[in-house]
Each structure stands twice: as structure tokens, then as C-alpha cells.
Write a protein that holds these residues in place. Structure first.
Motif, PDB file in Angstrom:
ATOM      1  N   MET A   1      23.339   3.367  26.893  1.00  7.89           N
ATOM      2  CA  MET A   1      23.110   2.013  26.405  1.00  7.89           C
ATOM      3  C   MET A   1      22.853   1.097  27.581  1.00  7.89           C
ATOM      4  SD  MET A   1      23.156  -0.394  24.158  1.00  7.89           S
ATOM      5  CE  MET A   1      22.939  -2.065  24.670  1.00  7.89           C
ATOM      6  N   ALA A   2      21.788   0.336  27.518  1.00  5.72           N
ATOM      7  CA  ALA A   2      21.475  -0.642  28.550  1.00  5.72           C
ATOM      8  C   ALA A   2      22.499  -1.772  28.501  1.00  5.72           C
ATOM      9  CB  ALA A   2      20.071  -1.179  28.320  1.00  5.72           C
ATOM     10  N   GLY A   3      22.649  -2.442  29.616  1.00 13.93           N
ATOM     11  CA  GLY A   3      23.592  -3.552  29.679  1.00 13.93           C
ATOM     12  C   GLY A   3      22.924  -4.882  29.403  1.00 13.93           C
ATOM     13  N   LEU A   4      23.744  -5.902  29.398  1.00  9.64           N
ATOM     14  CA  LEU A   4      23.288  -7.284  29.367  1.00  9.64           C
ATOM     15  C   LEU A   4      23.735  -7.899  30.679  1.00  9.64           C
ATOM     16  CD1 LEU A   4      24.186  -8.307  25.712  1.00  9.64           C
ATOM     17  CD2 LEU A   4      21.953  -7.667  26.637  1.00  9.64           C
ATOM     18  N   TYR A   5      22.876  -8.698  31.288  1.00 12.02           N
ATOM     19  CA  TYR A   5      23.125  -9.152  32.651  1.00 12.02           C
ATOM     20  C   TYR A   5      23.250 -10.669  32.718  1.00 12.02           C
ATOM     21  CZ  TYR A   5      21.624  -4.409  33.309  1.00 12.02           C
ATOM     22  OH  TYR A   5      21.529  -3.043  33.214  1.00 12.02           O
ATOM     23  N   HIS A   6      24.162 -11.106  33.582  1.00 10.64           N
ATOM     24  CA  HIS A   6      24.367 -12.537  33.835  1.00 10.64           C
ATOM     25  C   HIS A   6      24.507 -12.710  35.335  1.00 10.64           C
ATOM     26  CE1 HIS A   6      26.197 -16.502  33.955  1.00 10.64           C
ATOM     27  NE2 HIS A   6      25.835 -16.654  32.689  1.00 10.64           N
ATOM     28  N   LEU A   7      23.747 -13.627  35.885  1.00  8.37           N
ATOM     29  CA  LEU A   7      23.810 -13.922  37.304  1.00  8.37           C
ATOM     30  C   LEU A   7      25.213 -14.412  37.655  1.00  8.37           C
ATOM     31  CD1 LEU A   7      22.020 -14.110  39.864  1.00  8.37           C
ATOM     32  CD2 LEU A   7      21.503 -16.458  39.205  1.00  8.37           C
ATOM     33  N   VAL A   8      25.791 -13.879  38.731  1.00  9.26           N
ATOM     34  CA  VAL A   8      27.106 -14.349  39.176  1.00  9.26           C
ATOM     35  C   VAL A   8      26.909 -15.771  39.710  1.00  9.26           C
ATOM     36  CG1 VAL A   8      28.990 -14.017  40.821  1.00  9.26           C
ATOM     37  CG2 VAL A   8      27.929 -12.032  39.730  1.00  9.26           C
TER      38      VAL A   8
ATOM     39  N   HIS B   1      17.053  -5.449  33.306  1.00 10.22           N
ATOM     40  CA  HIS B   1      17.815  -5.227  34.536  1.00 10.22           C
ATOM     41  C   HIS B   1      17.302  -6.152  35.636  1.00 10.22           C
ATOM     42  CE1 HIS B   1      19.575  -3.304  38.023  1.00 10.22           C
ATOM     43  NE2 HIS B   1      20.392  -2.656  37.179  1.00 10.22           N
ATOM     44  N   PRO B   2      18.215  -6.775  36.386  1.00 11.56           N
ATOM     45  CA  PRO B   2      17.831  -7.715  37.446  1.00 11.56           C
ATOM     46  C   PRO B   2      16.897  -7.122  38.504  1.00 11.56           C
ATOM     47  CG  PRO B   2      20.191  -7.766  37.078  1.00 11.56           C
ATOM     48  CD  PRO B   2      19.655  -6.668  36.233  1.00 11.56           C
ATOM     49  N   ALA B   3      17.022  -5.841  38.793  1.00  7.77           N
ATOM     50  CA  ALA B   3      16.139  -5.219  39.784  1.00  7.77           C
ATOM     51  C   ALA B   3      14.684  -5.253  39.310  1.00  7.77           C
ATOM     52  CB  ALA B   3      16.571  -3.784  40.063  1.00  7.77           C
ATOM     53  N   ARG B   4      14.467  -5.161  38.016  1.00  9.81           N
ATOM     54  CA  ARG B   4      13.101  -5.220  37.478  1.00  9.81           C
ATOM     55  C   ARG B   4      12.536  -6.629  37.593  1.00  9.81           C
ATOM     56  NH1 ARG B   4      13.514  -1.079  32.311  1.00  9.81           N
ATOM     57  NH2 ARG B   4      13.811   0.737  33.626  1.00  9.81           N
TER      58      ARG B   4
ATOM     59  N   PRO C   1      29.145  -4.934  29.294  1.00  6.43           N
ATOM     60  CA  PRO C   1      29.161  -3.829  28.331  1.00  6.43           C
ATOM     61  C   PRO C   1      29.178  -4.393  26.909  1.00  6.43           C
ATOM     62  CG  PRO C   1      31.328  -4.130  29.311  1.00  6.43           C
ATOM     63  CD  PRO C   1      30.418  -5.102  29.987  1.00  6.43           C
ATOM     64  N   VAL C   2      28.167  -4.077  26.151  1.00  7.06           N
ATOM     65  CA  VAL C   2      28.000  -4.672  24.823  1.00  7.06           C
ATOM     66  C   VAL C   2      29.200  -4.402  23.923  1.00  7.06           C
ATOM     67  CG1 VAL C   2      26.565  -4.664  22.742  1.00  7.06           C
ATOM     68  CG2 VAL C   2      25.497  -4.606  24.997  1.00  7.06           C
ATOM     69  N   ALA C   3      29.664  -3.172  23.872  1.00  6.31           N
ATOM     70  CA  ALA C   3      30.778  -2.839  22.972  1.00  6.31           C
ATOM     71  C   ALA C   3      32.067  -3.530  23.397  1.00  6.31           C
ATOM     72  CB  ALA C   3      30.972  -1.330  22.909  1.00  6.31           C
ATOM     73  N   GLN C   4      32.404  -3.461  24.684  1.00  7.40           N
ATOM     74  CA  GLN C   4      33.647  -4.071  25.167  1.00  7.40           C
ATOM     75  C   GLN C   4      33.639  -5.579  25.027  1.00  7.40           C
ATOM     76  OE1 GLN C   4      33.856  -2.098  29.144  1.00  7.40           O
ATOM     77  NE2 GLN C   4      36.042  -2.242  28.732  1.00  7.40           N
ATOM     78  N   ALA C   5      32.490  -6.194  25.254  1.00  5.18           N
ATOM     79  CA  ALA C   5      32.402  -7.650  25.238  1.00  5.18           C
ATOM     80  C   ALA C   5      32.364  -8.202  23.818  1.00  5.18           C
ATOM     81  CB  ALA C   5      31.182  -8.113  26.020  1.00  5.18           C
ATOM     82  N   GLY C   6      32.156  -7.344  22.835  1.00 12.28           N
ATOM     83  CA  GLY C   6      32.207  -7.784  21.447  1.00 12.28           C
ATOM     84  C   GLY C   6      30.960  -8.494  20.953  1.00 12.28           C
TER      85      GLY C   6
END
Length: 174
Positions: A1-8, A66-69, A90-95
């Protein structure tokens, strides 16, 4: 499963990512700093988000790309970018689910048009994330145009977003 990304965030404070409107009372200096990125686009901040019954700044904005892309597309357009730090969510953990999140399709619009409509959104569906992993052609073209004009680009222009109502504890983020 791909992630969801947020800039720190540069000014990260505490152990929770909050939507911008929550920062207004919790950490006013950060609210003020982050609000500056909307200068000239303030009307967007009051736009209602279909399905979530809230406004633009009541949600966290996450990228399924992905941020690298994104960085690679910027470099290919002629920008000299440095790697940045990102949280991978993580989509599942983050709800993330259809009750608290939507997919904003980020369609193209004329410069200065900050309108949004219900057709710009889909209910959150984890299965759809697998189809939103590449930098769109419209984004690549926009990066090239911004580079040619010597303008600083918006990193996520035309890239679908996941808008999530609520907070994210940093402890669950990668």
C-alpha cells in the motif's frame, strides 16, 4: 500500500500535526506563518469541502504521490531543489476513511480562480490511492512554465490531495 505524505513543517512544535485553523488557538505564531502561503489566495481558505462539512483550513493536506517523484519532476523542469523531510502516513493506522477524508482531484483552473465544486472531490477510498502515485502531466507542464518564468512553483499544483479532517499524532508517522 502506498503512503500519504506530508512535508515536515520547518517550525514543527509538539507531537501532533494540526490543521491550520486549529493552530490559530493552539500555536498562533505557526498559524500566522502558515497562513502567509495563501497570500493572494485568501478566498480559498473559506471554501467548503464537500462530504466533510468543513472548510479548507480545517483539514490536513496530504499527497499520495511520493515526494521523490515530485522532486524529480522539479529537477527535470530546471529547479535546483534540496531533499526535504516528509512524514509518511500509514493509511490504516492513521484512520483515514470516508467519514474523515476526501480525495481532492485538483483539476486545472485559470490562474486566480480559487473556486471548488463537489465534482472536484471523491469520497475517500483506499483502493483509489494506488492509481494516484505519479506526478500528473499538467503538474510537469506547470513546473516547466514556472521555471521558464523564474517563478517559485506551488509543489502540489494539479496533484490530487487527500484532505483529512482531524489531527495526526507524529508517533504513528514514518
Amino acid at each position: 500500500m502506498a503512503g500519504l505524505y506530508h512535508l515536515v513543517p520547518d517550525n514543527l512544535s509538539g507531537g501532533i500535526l494540526y490543521p491550520q485553523n486549529e493552530l490559530k488557538d493552539r500555536i498562533p505564531r505557526l498559524y500566522t506563518a502558515y497562513r502567509r502561503k495563501y497570500e493572494g489566495r485568501e478566498t480559498l481558505l473559506e471554501r467548503r469541502i464537500p462530504f466533510l462539512e468543513c472548510i479548507w483550513n480545517d483539514v490536513l493536506h496530504l499527497s499520495p504521490v511520493h515526494p521523490a517523484r515530485i522532486r524529480k519532476a522539479l529537477v527535470q523542469a530546471g529547479f535546483d531543489t534540496q531533499p526535504q523531510k516528509w512524514f509518511e502516513n500509514p493509511v490504516a493506522q492513521a484512520g483515514f476513511n470516508p467519514d474523515n477524508s476526501v480525495i481532492y482531484l485538483h483539476p486545472g483552473r485559470e490562474k486566480g480562480n480559487f473556486s471548488i465544486s463537489k465534482a472536484d472531490f471523491e469520497r475517500f477510498d483506499q483502493a483509489k490511492l494506488a492509481g494516484i502515485t505519479e506526478v500528473p502531466k499538467a503538474t510537469r507542464k506547470y513546473f516547466q512554465m514556472a521555471s521558464a518564468k523564474g517563478e517559485r512553483p506551488f509543489l502540489f499544483n494539479f496533484i490530487p490531495h487527500i484532505l483529512s479532517k482531524g489531527n495526526l499524532p507524529i508517533s504513528i508517522l514514518g
